[in-house]
Design a protein around this motif. Structure first.
Motif, PDB file in Angstrom:
ATOM      1  N   VAL A  21      -6.647  -0.535  -2.095  1.00  0.00           N
ATOM      2  CA  VAL A  21      -6.128   0.399  -2.143  1.00  0.00           C
ATOM      3  C   VAL A  21      -5.803   2.173  -1.893  1.00  0.00           C
ATOM      4  O   VAL A  21      -4.895   2.492  -1.131  1.00  0.00           O
ATOM      5  CB  VAL A  21      -5.559   0.830  -3.670  1.00  0.00           C
ATOM      6  CG1 VAL A  21      -4.897   1.619  -4.510  1.00  0.00           C
ATOM      7  CG2 VAL A  21      -4.679   0.126  -4.433  1.00  0.00           C
ATOM      8  N   LEU A  22      -7.180   2.587  -1.587  1.00  0.00           N
ATOM      9  CA  LEU A  22      -8.401   3.683  -1.412  1.00  0.00           C
ATOM     10  C   LEU A  22      -7.489   3.639   0.679  1.00  0.00           C
ATOM     11  O   LEU A  22      -7.053   5.207   0.916  1.00  0.00           O
ATOM     12  CB  LEU A  22      -9.990   3.929  -1.394  1.00  0.00           C
ATOM     13  CG  LEU A  22     -11.029   5.306  -1.062  1.00  0.00           C
ATOM     14  CD1 LEU A  22      -9.868   6.213  -1.510  1.00  0.00           C
ATOM     15  CD2 LEU A  22     -11.358   5.132  -1.110  1.00  0.00           C
ATOM     16  N   LEU A  23      -8.168   2.775   1.242  1.00  0.00           N
ATOM     17  CA  LEU A  23      -7.676   2.497   2.675  1.00  0.00           C
ATOM     18  C   LEU A  23      -6.346   2.649   2.717  1.00  0.00           C
ATOM     19  O   LEU A  23      -6.297   3.894   4.279  1.00  0.00           O
ATOM     20  CB  LEU A  23      -8.236   2.103   3.013  1.00  0.00           C
ATOM     21  CG  LEU A  23      -9.979   1.593   3.410  1.00  0.00           C
ATOM     22  CD1 LEU A  23     -10.282   0.258   3.885  1.00  0.00           C
ATOM     23  CD2 LEU A  23     -10.560   2.223   3.503  1.00  0.00           C
ATOM     24  N   ALA A  24      -5.439   2.034   1.799  1.00  0.00           N
ATOM     25  CA  ALA A  24      -4.373   2.097   2.641  1.00  0.00           C
ATOM     26  C   ALA A  24      -3.691   3.469   2.564  1.00  0.00           C
ATOM     27  O   ALA A  24      -2.565   3.866   2.743  1.00  0.00           O
ATOM     28  CB  ALA A  24      -3.129   1.068   1.489  1.00  0.00           C
ATOM     29  N   PHE A  25      -3.785   4.217   1.593  1.00  0.00           N
ATOM     30  CA  PHE A  25      -3.731   5.592   1.041  1.00  0.00           C
ATOM     31  C   PHE A  25      -4.461   6.688   1.971  1.00  0.00           C
ATOM     32  O   PHE A  25      -3.332   7.343   2.935  1.00  0.00           O
ATOM     33  CB  PHE A  25      -4.426   6.038  -0.291  1.00  0.00           C
ATOM     34  CG  PHE A  25      -3.809   7.228  -0.700  1.00  0.00           C
ATOM     35  CD1 PHE A  25      -2.702   7.570  -1.140  1.00  0.00           C
ATOM     36  CD2 PHE A  25      -4.745   8.776  -0.527  1.00  0.00           C
ATOM     37  CE1 PHE A  25      -2.058   9.130  -1.622  1.00  0.00           C
ATOM     38  CE2 PHE A  25      -4.538  10.166  -0.419  1.00  0.00           C
ATOM     39  CZ  PHE A  25      -3.162  10.310  -1.560  1.00  0.00           C
ATOM     40  N   ILE A  26      -5.760   6.269   2.833  1.00  0.00           N
ATOM     41  CA  ILE A  26      -5.811   7.017   3.840  1.00  0.00           C
ATOM     42  C   ILE A  26      -4.987   6.782   5.091  1.00  0.00           C
ATOM     43  O   ILE A  26      -5.262   8.222   5.828  1.00  0.00           O
ATOM     44  CB  ILE A  26      -7.357   7.560   3.458  1.00  0.00           C
ATOM     45  CG1 ILE A  26      -7.960   7.282   2.573  1.00  0.00           C
ATOM     46  CG2 ILE A  26      -7.736   7.748   5.439  1.00  0.00           C
ATOM     47  CD1 ILE A  26      -9.839   7.364   2.842  1.00  0.00           C
ATOM     48  N   PHE A  27      -5.242   5.296   5.349  1.00  0.00           N
ATOM     49  CA  PHE A  27      -5.107   5.493   6.847  1.00  0.00           C
ATOM     50  C   PHE A  27      -3.069   4.900   7.191  1.00  0.00           C
ATOM     51  O   PHE A  27      -2.882   5.446   7.613  1.00  0.00           O
ATOM     52  CB  PHE A  27      -5.553   4.243   7.288  1.00  0.00           C
ATOM     53  CG  PHE A  27      -6.987   4.429   7.331  1.00  0.00           C
ATOM     54  CD1 PHE A  27      -7.987   5.496   9.024  1.00  0.00           C
ATOM     55  CD2 PHE A  27      -7.507   3.746   6.968  1.00  0.00           C
ATOM     56  CE1 PHE A  27      -8.626   5.539   8.676  1.00  0.00           C
ATOM     57  CE2 PHE A  27      -9.599   4.178   7.119  1.00  0.00           C
ATOM     58  CZ  PHE A  27      -9.616   5.024   8.316  1.00  0.00           C
ATOM     59  N   SER A  29      -0.893   5.977   4.137  1.00  0.00           N
ATOM     60  CA  SER A  29      -0.417   7.469   3.727  1.00  0.00           C
ATOM     61  C   SER A  29       0.123   8.635   4.289  1.00  0.00           C
ATOM     62  O   SER A  29      -0.988   8.771   4.704  1.00  0.00           O
ATOM     63  CB  SER A  29      -0.049   7.059   2.080  1.00  0.00           C
ATOM     64  OG  SER A  29       0.298   8.239   1.222  1.00  0.00           O
ATOM     65  N   ASP A  30       1.329   9.219   4.387  1.00  0.00           N
ATOM     66  CA  ASP A  30       1.472  10.641   4.251  1.00  0.00           C
ATOM     67  C   ASP A  30       0.995  11.542   2.775  1.00  0.00           C
ATOM     68  O   ASP A  30       0.746  12.985   3.129  1.00  0.00           O
ATOM     69  CB  ASP A  30       2.487  10.855   4.550  1.00  0.00           C
ATOM     70  CG  ASP A  30       3.372  10.260   6.152  1.00  0.00           C
ATOM     71  OD1 ASP A  30       2.484  10.016   7.315  1.00  0.00           O
ATOM     72  OD2 ASP A  30       4.473   9.902   6.325  1.00  0.00           O
ATOM     73  N   GLY A  31       0.397  10.978   2.062  1.00  0.00           N
ATOM     74  CA  GLY A  31      -0.196  11.186   1.053  1.00  0.00           C
ATOM     75  C   GLY A  31       0.798  12.307   0.255  1.00  0.00           C
ATOM     76  O   GLY A  31       1.021  12.732  -0.655  1.00  0.00           O
ATOM     77  N   ASP A  32       2.425  12.130   0.446  1.00  0.00           N
ATOM     78  CA  ASP A  32       3.624  12.117  -0.448  1.00  0.00           C
ATOM     79  C   ASP A  32       3.846  11.004  -1.814  1.00  0.00           C
ATOM     80  O   ASP A  32       3.334   9.802  -1.541  1.00  0.00           O
ATOM     81  CB  ASP A  32       4.786  12.461   0.578  1.00  0.00           C
ATOM     82  CG  ASP A  32       4.883  11.241   1.206  1.00  0.00           C
ATOM     83  OD1 ASP A  32       4.224  10.320   0.750  1.00  0.00           O
ATOM     84  OD2 ASP A  32       6.570  11.626   1.637  1.00  0.00           O
TER      85      ASP A  32
END
Length: 174
Positions: A21-27, A29-32
């Protein structure tokens, strides 16, 4: 296997999912806010994966509702019909490009595998007498509502109805 070893394995599984999940968010996701759709799908996929793993490992499906799993499998299938070839219901960030579709596909495969285990492989351990809500009571009303009330984000009615049917069915299948 002692409890300490089992707990270590479960901790590793949960840590692995957290890292995913953390890697998916970092790589991916645009953080929105739209990443939450991908996150929700990943959590659901992880849950079905754990149930499938537990049922296969224990060779027992006691306590798992075949009717609920059938409805989930149908929901995932119709959701996939809407998102594999159209973009209207995908997360707006880059996780909607591939990751969300892969997560939904894996959720479908896990639920289908679980349904096959319940229906065929471990049928003797299933609790059919406790499956009180039958899927044929839930599917027709959800389909009728989807035919009558559906958005048009894909601008293609079959895909829009498919998404809405999956949404309506999933909201009553638990």
């Amino acid at each position: 296997m002692c409890i300490r070893d089992r707990n270590k394995r479960e901790l590793l599984i949960w840590c692995g999912f957290s890292v995913f999940v953390l890697l998916a968010f970092i790589f991916c996701s645009d953080g929105d806010f739209s990443f939450f759709l991908t996150l929700a799908g990943a959590v659901q996929m992880f849950g079905f994966g754990l149930i499938l793993y537990g049922a296969y490992k224990s060779k027992n499906v006691h306590g798992i509702s075949s009717q609920t799993i059938l409805c989930y499998t149908i929901s995932f299938f119709f959701r996939l019909c809407s998102i594999l070839f159209f973009d209207g219901y995908l997360p707006l960030d880059s996780s909607g490009d591939y990751l969300y579709r892969i997560v939904e596909l894996l959720s479908f495969l896990f639920s289908l595998g679980l349904f096959i285990l319940i229906t065929f492989k471990f049928q003797a351990s299933s609790d059919k007498q406790y499956d009180l809500i039958k899927s044929y009571y839930l599917i027709p009303p959800a389909l009728i509502l989807a035919l009558l009330f559906h958005p048009s984000l894909n601008e293609y009615s079959p895909a829009d109805i498919s998404w809405t049917f999956a949404l309506y069915l999933e909201s009553v299948e638990i």
